[in-house]
Design an enzyme around this catalytic site. Structure first.
Site, short mmCIF file in Angstrom:
data_model
loop_
_atom_site.label_atom_id
_atom_site.label_comp_id
_atom_site.label_asym_id
_atom_site.label_seq_id
_atom_site.Cartn_x
_atom_site.Cartn_y
_atom_site.Cartn_z
N ASP A 93 -11.24 0.31 -23.83
CA ASP A 93 -11.43 0.29 -22.62
C ASP A 93 -11.57 1.58 -21.73
O ASP A 93 -10.86 2.72 -22.15
CB ASP A 93 -10.37 -0.48 -21.93
N PRO A 134 0.73 -1.20 0.13
CA PRO A 134 -0.10 0.07 -0.02
C PRO A 134 0.90 1.26 -0.13
O PRO A 134 0.45 2.29 -0.61
CB PRO A 134 -0.72 -0.05 1.22
N ARG A 183 -4.37 -9.51 -20.10
CA ARG A 183 -5.38 -9.32 -21.33
C ARG A 183 -4.70 -8.27 -22.35
O ARG A 183 -5.38 -8.22 -23.30
CB ARG A 183 -6.64 -8.63 -20.66
N GLU A 239 3.42 -6.80 8.55
CA GLU A 239 3.36 -5.45 8.11
C GLU A 239 4.40 -4.99 7.07
O GLU A 239 4.80 -3.79 6.86
CB GLU A 239 3.78 -4.68 9.54
CL1 6GU Z 1 -0.44 -3.85 -3.70
N1 6GU Z 1 -0.84 -4.48 -1.00
C1 6GU Z 1 -1.45 -4.30 0.16
N2 6GU Z 1 -1.32 -5.33 1.14
N3 6GU Z 1 -2.53 -3.53 0.39
C2 6GU Z 1 -2.83 -2.65 -0.55
C3 6GU Z 1 -2.13 -2.83 -1.68
C4 6GU Z 1 -1.03 -3.53 -2.01
N4 6GU Z 1 -2.67 -1.91 -2.65
C5 6GU Z 1 -3.63 -1.42 -2.02
N5 6GU Z 1 -3.58 -1.96 -0.84
#
Ligand code: 6GU
Length: 237
Positions: free
Chosen positions: A176, A89, A161, A116
């Site tokens: 798209d 994230p 895709r 974590e």
């Molecule tokens: Cl790539 N990994 C995790 N654990 N949480 C996320 C993410 C990735 N993208 C958004 N939230």
């Protein structure tokens, strides 16, 4: 394209055997390999995590099994340099433009973190390795998942895709939502098929008219309306 995924939940990636990505794998367009991180531990409990230096909640994935696993994957193709992808994230946003750019890479290795996250020295180390083609830390959106596996399903499908011969209808990629070109930054509008009337709801007359110019204009208007309604941040007029 070769794709390797390292995870402590390899069964999570079973979905890559299905549908469009599965067909790409079975047809040989994608050469898919899934690995269990715990196969690269040496203790009785197959430990992959430890407490964070500096304190704080949760656990951090150890660089030790990650180094062994990634070196093992790297050794599978001596004359090709893989890109290491770390879903997190705290990464850069993975967008349609990212999928397009990555669709010409020959080898992607995904490292799925849990807890974590992965000890930061793993990304630092593989970024310095001349036998790797770089490290890319990416997020799929502004929310927090429990691990990288679901993100890998998303990323691999978005790339698969785009690969030649995977979709069958190469035109459907061009139109798209989010694809670049004439319809860039516009969402797709409504679509219809038979029957022409269903539960009192009619298909718009213009779509049955055969006037291709009017149909194209109508579709662009609906795309602009829908984009303004659903995604005003995209700035459609
Ligand atoms: Cl790539 N990994 C995790 N654990 N949480 C996320 C993410 C990735 N993208 C958004 N939230």
């Amino acid at each position: 394209m070769r794709v390797d995924v390292v995870s402590i939940f390899p069964a999570y990636l079973d979905a890559l055997e299905l549908s469009l990505v599965g067909r790409a794998a079975h047809s040989g367009v994608i050469d898919l390999h899934v690995h269990d991180l715990r196969d690269f531990t040496h203790d009785r409990h197959r430990t992959v995590d430890d407490t964070p230096y500096g304190g704080g909640p949760g656990m951090v994935m150890s660089p030790v099994p990650w180094g062994e696993a990634l070196d093992h994957v790297r050794a599978q193709v001596p004359d090709e340099r893989p890109v290491l992808v770390i879903p997190t994230p705290s990464g850069r946003l993975f967008a349609q433009s990212t999928a397009t750019a990555w669709s010409t890479d020959t080898w992607l290795v995904f490292a799925c973190g849990r807890y974590e996250g992965i000890d930061s020295r793993v990304a630092e180390h593989y970024a310095q390795r001349a036998d790797w083609a770089g490290v890319r830390e990416v997020s799929i959106g502004d929310y927090v998942l429990a691990g990288g596996e679901a993100a890998v399903l998303v990323i691999v499908e978005a790339i698969a895709r785009l690969l030649p011969g995977v979709l069958g209808n190469e035109e459907s990629v061009r139109d798209d939502s989010f694809a670049t070109g004439a319809m860039s930054d516009l969402l797709e509008g409504p679509v219809y098929t038979k029957p022409p009337e269903w539960r009192g709801l009619d298909v718009p007359d213009v779509l049955l008219s055969g006037h291709h110019g009017q149909i194209a204009q109508w579709r662009e208007e609906r795309s602009r309306e829908r984009t303004a309604d659903m995604r005003p941040d995209l700035g459609a007029s």
